[in-house]
Write a protein that holds these residues in place. Structure first.
Motif, PDB file in Angstrom:
ATOM      1  N   ARG A 167     -13.046  -9.775  15.932  1.00 11.01           N
ATOM      2  CA  ARG A 167     -12.998  -8.412  15.398  1.00 11.01           C
ATOM      3  C   ARG A 167     -11.653  -8.096  14.737  1.00 11.01           C
ATOM      4  N   GLY A 168     -10.711  -9.018  14.791  1.00 12.77           N
ATOM      5  CA  GLY A 168      -9.405  -8.790  14.183  1.00 12.77           C
ATOM      6  C   GLY A 168      -8.535  -7.847  14.975  1.00 12.77           C
ATOM      7  N   GLU A 169      -8.830  -7.688  16.257  1.00  8.77           N
ATOM      8  CA  GLU A 169      -8.047  -6.783  17.101  1.00  8.77           C
ATOM      9  C   GLU A 169      -6.747  -7.413  17.581  1.00  8.77           C
ATOM     10  N   VAL A 170      -6.680  -8.742  17.597  1.00 12.10           N
ATOM     11  CA  VAL A 170      -5.491  -9.438  18.084  1.00 12.10           C
ATOM     12  C   VAL A 170      -5.124 -10.567  17.135  1.00 12.10           C
ATOM     13  N   THR A 171      -3.842 -10.907  17.123  1.00 16.90           N
ATOM     14  CA  THR A 171      -3.375 -12.126  16.467  1.00 16.90           C
ATOM     15  C   THR A 171      -2.796 -13.038  17.549  1.00 16.90           C
ATOM     16  N   GLY A 172      -2.543 -14.282  17.198  1.00 17.24           N
ATOM     17  CA  GLY A 172      -2.089 -15.232  18.203  1.00 17.24           C
ATOM     18  C   GLY A 172      -0.920 -16.071  17.740  1.00 17.24           C
ATOM     19  N   ALA A 173      -0.389 -16.834  18.682  1.00 12.34           N
ATOM     20  CA  ALA A 173       0.704 -17.759  18.385  1.00 12.34           C
ATOM     21  C   ALA A 173       0.612 -18.942  19.333  1.00 12.34           C
ATOM     22  N   MET A 174       0.978 -20.127  18.832  1.00 11.91           N
ATOM     23  CA  MET A 174       1.120 -21.273  19.720  1.00 11.91           C
ATOM     24  C   MET A 174       2.604 -21.431  20.010  1.00 11.91           C
ATOM     25  N   VAL A 175       2.922 -21.364  21.287  1.00  9.16           N
ATOM     26  CA  VAL A 175       4.318 -21.240  21.726  1.00  9.16           C
ATOM     27  C   VAL A 175       4.736 -22.578  22.325  1.00  9.16           C
ATOM     28  N   LEU A 176       5.315 -23.429  21.474  1.00  6.76           N
ATOM     29  CA  LEU A 176       5.614 -24.801  21.875  1.00  6.76           C
ATOM     30  C   LEU A 176       7.109 -25.086  21.880  1.00  6.76           C
ATOM     31  N   THR A 177       7.795 -24.807  20.794  1.00  2.00           N
ATOM     32  CA  THR A 177       9.160 -25.269  20.555  1.00  2.00           C
ATOM     33  C   THR A 177      10.182 -24.531  21.406  1.00  2.00           C
ATOM     34  N   GLU A 178      11.227 -25.258  21.823  1.00  2.00           N
ATOM     35  CA  GLU A 178      12.338 -24.685  22.573  1.00  2.00           C
ATOM     36  C   GLU A 178      13.652 -25.072  21.916  1.00  2.00           C
ATOM     37  N   PRO A 179      14.748 -24.405  22.284  1.00  2.00           N
ATOM     38  CA  PRO A 179      16.041 -24.753  21.680  1.00  2.00           C
ATOM     39  C   PRO A 179      16.381 -26.235  21.788  1.00  2.00           C
ATOM     40  N   ASP A 180      16.002 -26.892  22.886  1.00  2.00           N
ATOM     41  CA  ASP A 180      16.311 -28.309  23.063  1.00  2.00           C
ATOM     42  C   ASP A 180      15.071 -29.194  23.010  1.00  2.00           C
ATOM     43  N   ALA A 181      13.960 -28.634  22.559  1.00  2.00           N
ATOM     44  CA  ALA A 181      12.712 -29.403  22.458  1.00  2.00           C
ATOM     45  C   ALA A 181      12.012 -28.993  21.171  1.00  2.00           C
ATOM     46  N   GLY A 182      12.441 -29.621  20.069  1.00  2.00           N
ATOM     47  CA  GLY A 182      11.835 -29.339  18.780  1.00  2.00           C
ATOM     48  C   GLY A 182      10.663 -30.269  18.544  1.00  2.00           C
ATOM     49  N   SER A 183      10.925 -31.363  17.819  1.00  2.00           N
ATOM     50  CA  SER A 183       9.877 -32.353  17.585  1.00  2.00           C
ATOM     51  C   SER A 183       9.492 -33.088  18.866  1.00  2.00           C
ATOM     52  N   ASP A 184      10.433 -33.197  19.791  1.00  6.20           N
ATOM     53  CA  ASP A 184      10.188 -33.916  21.046  1.00  6.20           C
ATOM     54  C   ASP A 184       9.638 -32.945  22.091  1.00  6.20           C
ATOM     55  N   LEU A 185       8.339 -32.680  22.005  1.00  4.96           N
ATOM     56  CA  LEU A 185       7.741 -31.705  22.915  1.00  4.96           C
ATOM     57  C   LEU A 185       7.695 -32.186  24.358  1.00  4.96           C
ATOM     58  N   GLN A 186       7.855 -33.483  24.578  1.00  8.26           N
ATOM     59  CA  GLN A 186       7.887 -33.957  25.961  1.00  8.26           C
ATOM     60  C   GLN A 186       9.089 -33.400  26.723  1.00  8.26           C
ATOM     61  N   ALA A 187      10.085 -32.885  25.986  1.00  6.82           N
ATOM     62  CA  ALA A 187      11.292 -32.353  26.615  1.00  6.82           C
ATOM     63  C   ALA A 187      11.186 -30.869  26.949  1.00  6.82           C
ATOM     64  N   VAL A 188       9.997 -30.267  26.776  1.00  8.32           N
ATOM     65  CA  VAL A 188       9.822 -28.852  27.088  1.00  8.32           C
ATOM     66  C   VAL A 188      10.242 -28.560  28.524  1.00  8.32           C
ATOM     67  N   ARG A 189      10.983 -27.449  28.711  1.00  3.30           N
ATOM     68  CA  ARG A 189      11.512 -27.115  30.041  1.00  3.30           C
ATOM     69  C   ARG A 189      11.005 -25.770  30.549  1.00  3.30           C
ATOM     70  N   LEU A 190      10.457 -24.907  29.702  1.00  2.00           N
ATOM     71  CA  LEU A 190       9.993 -23.606  30.166  1.00  2.00           C
ATOM     72  C   LEU A 190       9.126 -23.787  31.406  1.00  2.00           C
ATOM     73  N   ARG A 191       9.439 -23.036  32.456  1.00  6.77           N
ATOM     74  CA  ARG A 191       8.874 -23.294  33.779  1.00  6.77           C
ATOM     75  C   ARG A 191       7.609 -22.481  34.010  1.00  6.77           C
ATOM     76  N   ALA A 192       6.598 -23.153  34.533  1.00  5.81           N
ATOM     77  CA  ALA A 192       5.388 -22.489  35.014  1.00  5.81           C
ATOM     78  C   ALA A 192       5.343 -22.663  36.531  1.00  5.81           C
ATOM     79  N   TRP A 193       5.224 -21.555  37.244  1.00  2.00           N
ATOM     80  CA  TRP A 193       5.213 -21.643  38.701  1.00  2.00           C
ATOM     81  C   TRP A 193       4.131 -20.728  39.291  1.00  2.00           C
ATOM     82  N   GLN A 194       3.723 -21.035  40.500  1.00  2.85           N
ATOM     83  CA  GLN A 194       2.675 -20.287  41.177  1.00  2.85           C
ATOM     84  C   GLN A 194       3.231 -19.538  42.387  1.00  2.85           C
ATOM     85  N   ASP A 195       2.679 -18.348  42.619  1.00  5.10           N
ATOM     86  CA  ASP A 195       3.045 -17.640  43.835  1.00  5.10           C
ATOM     87  C   ASP A 195       2.136 -18.087  44.985  1.00  5.10           C
ATOM     88  N   SER A 196       2.276 -17.460  46.131  1.00  2.27           N
ATOM     89  CA  SER A 196       1.522 -17.889  47.313  1.00  2.27           C
ATOM     90  C   SER A 196       0.021 -17.673  47.165  1.00  2.27           C
TER      91      SER A 196
END
Length: 580
Positions: A167-196
């Motif tokens: 419906r065109g209500e939202v736009t999106g983005a793919m959020v991959l690159t980091e300051p120290d992980a450009g082409s080398d995405l294996q170096a991504v550091r942004l943390r994903a964690w779970q609560d209890s």
């Protein structure tokens, strides 16, 4: 009223030349239409619908996107103090027009309110939009976000989010690159964690995020802190909230209408997409392959706009007693710009069709329950074949089209001379906008690394077999085909030589092998088109005649065995120097 589809004879020709009926038949077979208000009554109706959709895209591109492009480029978007982005009013107007036309769910199934268009039609639409405003393509072209959610998310998330995309209500983005992980995405550091309670949260910084101010974000994050490579990464869905803010809007050379953001995630709530640890290896690679075809289409649109400006200027600019198009050097530039665009378009559209074949074949394998054992086996073998071909064609298309766009935009400035350097004409904007296409979604160098491995592994030779077996009744086309066939052994010799060298040599001369492979593939594609349109005979002949000498040079360079850039790097490059 203008129309950027109906005024482009080459796109219209390819729409009719390519086998869209076969693609539509696959696209509509067992297609999840659900309770959609509209579904085509037959294959002809589906193809006619594709045409009408492109007419609508072409009309909006000519009447709204193109007139808005210049003020958007000059004025840009604005970062508010609260970490949100205020889009330029004309960008919002463009999005409104696309929303009103129901064009923001282009490839989504009708079940979710989408148009269920195949990838080749989306590629055509993306080129048309990009010709009008390359920066707006980064809103329109990010529909791959919705495709990824459709392919890998669970059904509740799909039902909650995908209709909003359509419906065109939202736009999106793919959020991959980091300051120290450009082409080398294996170096991504942004943390994903779970609560209890098992709920996921994201914490860290992402940089160079195209449309990072979008509503729906797909985020690559490290869910396994003890695994330092790509196996420790997962893909997450999150929706814009107060825990996500834009810290900085990048000041860029071009595509000023598209906000490129630095994002800060402060324990932002998120949902896991698919399975843990498959974020990079499976999901992001699929997402990026689609994005690379979109960038190739964006490159075509920029080049088309730049060419048209140069062509018209060469016709109207009077020097030395006549229009400058009569001067041989200018005529050669204009002709080769057009030939380069049509060669790249042939490759990109061919790739898009192969993508459609692969995607639909995989869908039938997964969802069609009444396949016979024989057909299932056939489709599994076809899946392997198409996967190998696409592994070569997708990076090859992105590389070739983006480099072509930079060359065409640069040449357009040369045709206009001093006027091209001034902001009075759009030539300088096309040049600035084109430059990013060789960088984002993987640099040209990375595309070469990906494509060359398929070239040396035999995929190229297999792909050329069908072209070489075709018989041309026309003597000129037969002669040109023979020239391509006779050239192939030179490339095979170069490949065999490179494979005998150290592994680093392949990366060193990869561009030469890929460039040579592109000459053969594009040459054959243009010859096929020349059977259906007399004008293409001249295009094919100019392309093959002008590119075969370059092909031979590429083979010779690969055979030279020159490794000085590696062995004498410090001597030739010298030590790091003071800047300025």
């Amino acid at each position: 009223m203008g129309n950027y589809f109906l005024d482009n004879e080459d796109i219209q020709f390819l729409f009719k030349f390519l086998n869209l009926r076969e693609i539509a038949a696959l696209q509509e077979t067992d297609s999840p239409n659900g309770d959609a208000d509209y579904a085509p009554v037959d294959i002809d109706d589906a193809v006619d619908n594709y045409w009408r959709v492109l007419e609508l895209v072409g009309e909006i591109a000519a009447d709204y996107l193109a007139p808005h492009a210049e003020p958007i480029d000059r004025e840009g978007n604005r970062l508010r103090e609260d970490g949100t982005v205020e889009l330029h009013p004309l960008v919002r107007e463009n999005l409104k027009r696309m929303k009103q036309a129901d064009l923001m769910g282009f490839t989504l199934p009708r079940k979710y309110g989408g148009l269920n268009c195949p990838n080749i039609v989306y590629t055509m639409a993306t080129e048309i939009v990009s010709r009008a405003d390359a920066s707006f393509m980064n809103f329109f072209g990010l529909q791959g976000i919705a495709e990824t959610i459709y392919a890998f998310a669970d059904e509740p998330l799909k039902e909650a989010v995908l209709p909003r995309f359509a419906r065109g209500e939202v736009t999106g983005a793919m959020v991959l690159t980091e300051p120290d992980a450009g082409s080398d995405l294996q170096a991504v550091r942004l943390r994903a964690w779970q609560d209890s309670d098992g709920r996921w949260y994201l914490s860290g910084v992402k940089r160079f995020i195209t449309n990072g101010c979008g509503d729906i974000l797909l985020v690559l994050a490290r869910s396994e802190p003890d695994i330092i490579d790509g196996r420790g990464l997962s893909l997450f869905f999150t929706e814009r909230n107060e825990r996500i803010r834009v810290r900085h809007l990048e000041e860029k050379l071009g595509i000023h209408g598209s906000p490129t953001c630095e994002l800060v995630f402060d324990d932002a709530p998120a949902q896991l997409i698919g399975e843990r640890q498959r974020g990079l290896i499976t999901y992001v690679m699929a997402l990026m392959n689609g994005a690379r075809v979109s960038v190739a289409a964006q490159s075509l649109g920029i080049a088309e706009a730049a060419y048209r400006l140069a062509r018209n200027y060469a016709h109207t600019r009077q020097q030395f007693g006549g229009p400058i198009e009569k001067l041989p050097p200018v005529a050669q530039m204009v002709v080769d710009m057009r030939v380069g665009i049509e060669a790249a378009r042939a490759l990109v559209y061919h790739t898009s069709c192969v993508c459609d074949m692969e995607n639909n074949n995989q869908r039938l394998l997964e969802w069609k329950t009444d396949l016979s054992p024989e057909e299932k086996q056939h489709r599994r073998q076809l899946a392997r074949t198409l996967r190998r071909i696409n592994a070569m064609l997708t990076p090859m298309s992105k590389y070739y089209a983006s480099e072509m766009a930079c060359w065409v935009a640069n040449t357009a400035i040369q045709v206009l001379g001093g006027s091209g350097y001034m902001r009075d004409y759009a030539a300088e904007r096309y040049f600035r906008d084109a430059r990013i296409t060789t960088i984002y979604e993987g640099t040209s160098q990375l595309q070469i690394v990906a494509a060359v491995r398929a070239v040396v592994a035999g995929t190229l030779e297999s792909a050329l077999t069908e072209f070489e077996s075709h018989t041309y009744a026309d003597e000129t086309l037969h002669r040109l085909q023979r020239a391509l066939i006779d050239a192939k052994p030179h490339l095979l010799e170069a490949i065999a030589f490179v494979k005998r060298q150290s592994p680093g040599y392949l990366d060193l001369v990869g561009r030469h092998l890929v460039d040579a492979a592109i000459v053969l593939i594009c040459g054959h594609l243009l010859l096929r088109q020349a059977e259906a349109w007399d004008r293409k005979r001249f295009v094919a002949e100019r392309y093959i005649r002008s590119q075969l000498p370059a092909f031979k040079m590429c083979c010779e360079q690969a055979l030279a065995g020159d490794v000085l850039p590696l062995e004498a790097y410090e001597v030739i490059a010298g030590p790091p120097l003071p800047s300025g």
